[in-house]
Design a protein around this motif. Sequence first.
Motif, PDB file in Angstrom:
ATOM      1  N   ASN A   7       0.819  -1.212   0.000  1.00 20.45           N
ATOM      2  CA  ASN A   7       0.000   0.000   0.000  1.00 20.45           C
ATOM      3  C   ASN A   7       0.853   1.263   0.000  1.00 20.45           C
ATOM      4  O   ASN A   7       0.392   2.322  -0.448  1.00 20.45           O
ATOM      5  CB  ASN A   7      -0.925   0.010   1.212  1.00 20.45           C
ATOM      6  N   GLU A   8       2.069   1.159   0.483  1.00 21.67           N
ATOM      7  CA  GLU A   8       2.960   2.320   0.528  1.00 21.67           C
ATOM      8  C   GLU A   8       3.162   2.913  -0.870  1.00 21.67           C
ATOM      9  O   GLU A   8       3.288   4.130  -1.039  1.00 21.67           O
ATOM     10  CB  GLU A   8       4.312   1.908   1.125  1.00 21.67           C
ATOM     11  N   HIS A   9       3.185   2.053  -1.870  1.00 20.28           N
ATOM     12  CA  HIS A   9       3.453   2.504  -3.237  1.00 20.28           C
ATOM     13  C   HIS A   9       2.192   2.551  -4.095  1.00 20.28           C
ATOM     14  O   HIS A   9       2.286   2.675  -5.317  1.00 20.28           O
ATOM     15  CB  HIS A   9       4.503   1.591  -3.887  1.00 20.28           C
ATOM     16  N   LEU A  10       1.038   2.501  -3.453  1.00 24.44           N
ATOM     17  CA  LEU A  10      -0.222   2.584  -4.180  1.00 24.44           C
ATOM     18  C   LEU A  10      -0.335   3.869  -5.016  1.00 24.44           C
ATOM     19  O   LEU A  10      -0.855   3.820  -6.147  1.00 24.44           O
ATOM     20  CB  LEU A  10      -1.398   2.472  -3.209  1.00 24.44           C
ATOM     21  N   PRO A  11       0.138   5.038  -4.520  1.00 24.74           N
ATOM     22  CA  PRO A  11       0.063   6.256  -5.350  1.00 24.74           C
ATOM     23  C   PRO A  11       0.775   6.118  -6.698  1.00 24.74           C
ATOM     24  O   PRO A  11       0.358   6.730  -7.686  1.00 24.74           O
ATOM     25  CB  PRO A  11       0.736   7.318  -4.472  1.00 24.74           C
ATOM     26  N   VAL A  12       1.830   5.304  -6.756  1.00 22.56           N
ATOM     27  CA  VAL A  12       2.535   5.111  -8.027  1.00 22.56           C
ATOM     28  C   VAL A  12       1.646   4.356  -9.010  1.00 22.56           C
ATOM     29  O   VAL A  12       1.503   4.741 -10.179  1.00 22.56           O
ATOM     30  CB  VAL A  12       3.866   4.359  -7.808  1.00 22.56           C
ATOM     31  N   TYR A  13       1.039   3.270  -8.534  1.00 17.89           N
ATOM     32  CA  TYR A  13       0.170   2.485  -9.412  1.00 17.89           C
ATOM     33  C   TYR A  13      -1.036   3.303  -9.854  1.00 17.89           C
ATOM     34  O   TYR A  13      -1.467   3.219 -11.003  1.00 17.89           O
ATOM     35  CB  TYR A  13      -0.261   1.201  -8.704  1.00 17.89           C
ATOM     36  N   GLU A  14      -1.592   4.101  -8.937  1.00 19.87           N
ATOM     37  CA  GLU A  14      -2.735   4.949  -9.281  1.00 19.87           C
ATOM     38  C   GLU A  14      -2.332   5.999 -10.314  1.00 19.87           C
ATOM     39  O   GLU A  14      -3.093   6.295 -11.245  1.00 19.87           O
ATOM     40  CB  GLU A  14      -3.280   5.625  -8.024  1.00 19.87           C
ATOM     41  N   ALA A  15      -1.126   6.549 -10.162  1.00 17.16           N
ATOM     42  CA  ALA A  15      -0.669   7.585 -11.087  1.00 17.16           C
ATOM     43  C   ALA A  15      -0.489   7.028 -12.498  1.00 17.16           C
ATOM     44  O   ALA A  15      -0.729   7.726 -13.486  1.00 17.16           O
ATOM     45  CB  ALA A  15       0.634   8.193 -10.586  1.00 17.16           C
ATOM     46  N   LEU A  16      -0.065   5.778 -12.607  1.00 10.74           N
ATOM     47  CA  LEU A  16       0.190   5.180 -13.912  1.00 10.74           C
ATOM     48  C   LEU A  16      -1.071   4.622 -14.576  1.00 10.74           C
ATOM     49  O   LEU A  16      -1.053   4.292 -15.758  1.00 10.74           O
ATOM     50  CB  LEU A  16       1.231   4.063 -13.776  1.00 10.74           C
ATOM     51  N   ALA A  17      -2.162   4.514 -13.798  1.00  8.99           N
ATOM     52  CA  ALA A  17      -3.405   3.921 -14.316  1.00  8.99           C
ATOM     53  C   ALA A  17      -4.255   4.968 -15.028  1.00  8.99           C
ATOM     54  O   ALA A  17      -5.438   5.158 -14.729  1.00  8.99           O
ATOM     55  CB  ALA A  17      -4.187   3.267 -13.173  1.00  8.99           C
ATOM     56  N   SER A  18      -3.661   5.666 -15.970  1.00  9.22           N
ATOM     57  CA  SER A  18      -4.359   6.721 -16.689  1.00  9.22           C
ATOM     58  C   SER A  18      -3.655   6.966 -18.017  1.00  9.22           C
ATOM     59  O   SER A  18      -2.448   7.222 -18.045  1.00  9.22           O
ATOM     60  CB  SER A  18      -4.393   8.014 -15.866  1.00  9.22           C
ATOM     61  N   ALA A  19      -4.418   6.917 -19.113  1.00 12.02           N
ATOM     62  CA  ALA A  19      -3.834   7.180 -20.427  1.00 12.02           C
ATOM     63  C   ALA A  19      -3.313   8.610 -20.525  1.00 12.02           C
ATOM     64  O   ALA A  19      -2.283   8.865 -21.155  1.00 12.02           O
ATOM     65  CB  ALA A  19      -4.879   6.920 -21.515  1.00 12.02           C
ATOM     66  N   VAL A  20      -4.015   9.542 -19.872  1.00  9.49           N
ATOM     67  CA  VAL A  20      -3.577  10.942 -19.894  1.00  9.49           C
ATOM     68  C   VAL A  20      -2.238  11.097 -19.198  1.00  9.49           C
ATOM     69  O   VAL A  20      -1.315  11.744 -19.714  1.00  9.49           O
ATOM     70  CB  VAL A  20      -4.631  11.851 -19.216  1.00  9.49           C
ATOM     71  N   ARG A  21      -2.105  10.479 -18.029  1.00 10.50           N
ATOM     72  CA  ARG A  21      -0.857  10.645 -17.267  1.00 10.50           C
ATOM     73  C   ARG A  21       0.309   9.914 -17.942  1.00 10.50           C
ATOM     74  O   ARG A  21       1.453  10.365 -17.861  1.00 10.50           O
ATOM     75  CB  ARG A  21      -1.056  10.191 -15.825  1.00 10.50           C
ATOM     76  N   LEU A  22       0.026   8.821 -18.622  1.00  7.95           N
ATOM     77  CA  LEU A  22       1.084   8.160 -19.398  1.00  7.95           C
ATOM     78  C   LEU A  22       1.544   9.068 -20.537  1.00  7.95           C
ATOM     79  O   LEU A  22       2.745   9.155 -20.831  1.00  7.95           O
ATOM     80  CB  LEU A  22       0.580   6.825 -19.955  1.00  7.95           C
TER      81      LEU A  22
END
Length: 306
Positions: A7-22
Amino acid sequence: MNIDISNEHLPVYEALASAVRLKMIQLLAHRPMNIRELAEATELSSAIMTMHVKKLEKAGIIYTDMIPGKAGVQKLCVLDVEKIEIAFPANLSQIKDFHQFDVSVGHYTDFQIEPTCGLATREKIIGEFDEPRYFLDHDRVNASILWFGQGYVEYKIPNFLLSSNKPEELEISMELSSEAPDSNSNWPSDISFYLNNILLGQWTSPGDFADNKGKYTPSWWPSIINQYGLLKFLRVTSTGTYMDGNKISDVTIGDIGIRDKQWTFRVAVNKDSEHVGGATLFGAGFGNYNQDIIFRLYYTKEQKQS
């Protein structure tokens, strides 16, 4: 960036789960951009883009810097990682513990250098630029950045490995760049690494960077000289020595006196190298990574025979 499945690195996975952010990451890989430029490139409003920027910033994938613009202050977005490595859960019986020791860049125990050279704390320059004698200044232990054109700096590191611990891997991480007069992003330098007088290998730094302000570099630091480096991971394993996963020598953990009670670690730019372009070491409070030189010795606990 090194992350795991927690869970500590959940923000990373959430940040990458977006076509816009990629798409944003792809754009920022070419150059830093402000929010308006990112919004136009992705055909979004500045308000929506601000939300996406916050997601990437929270994850540590980008950082932002407020800089003067034509219409006042603008927020510049800068890509802050080169790659992300994910460690998946292993069998619990195979999980390795580690001893960690952090050493500041100014806490060297020996040196032999030639200009250009210098060092500074987070608050001030120590002595004068290009005068090696100031590497003996009493304040040098507080240095958070140092640089030299040729030669070496050497550190002593205590080893807390117990007789019941089996050493598996030594990892050394540090932020590094070349050392050019002023700065030059195209200034290759062959930087060599030694442990207990054994040459671990060599890495060629591509340049000395001042195109952007370092994320943690103090505001008073001159903008035309070393601003940040590259975070490098040097690993000595049972199969050889690796820099960021690429093998640089056949030296193994069994070759370097890993059970010695203290180690000697040297960072050198040798005069007979192909590219003699100096070295800059960034510590906590300078550059893009808020860390000193970190040593991690991974080990497993030997099981007692019943």
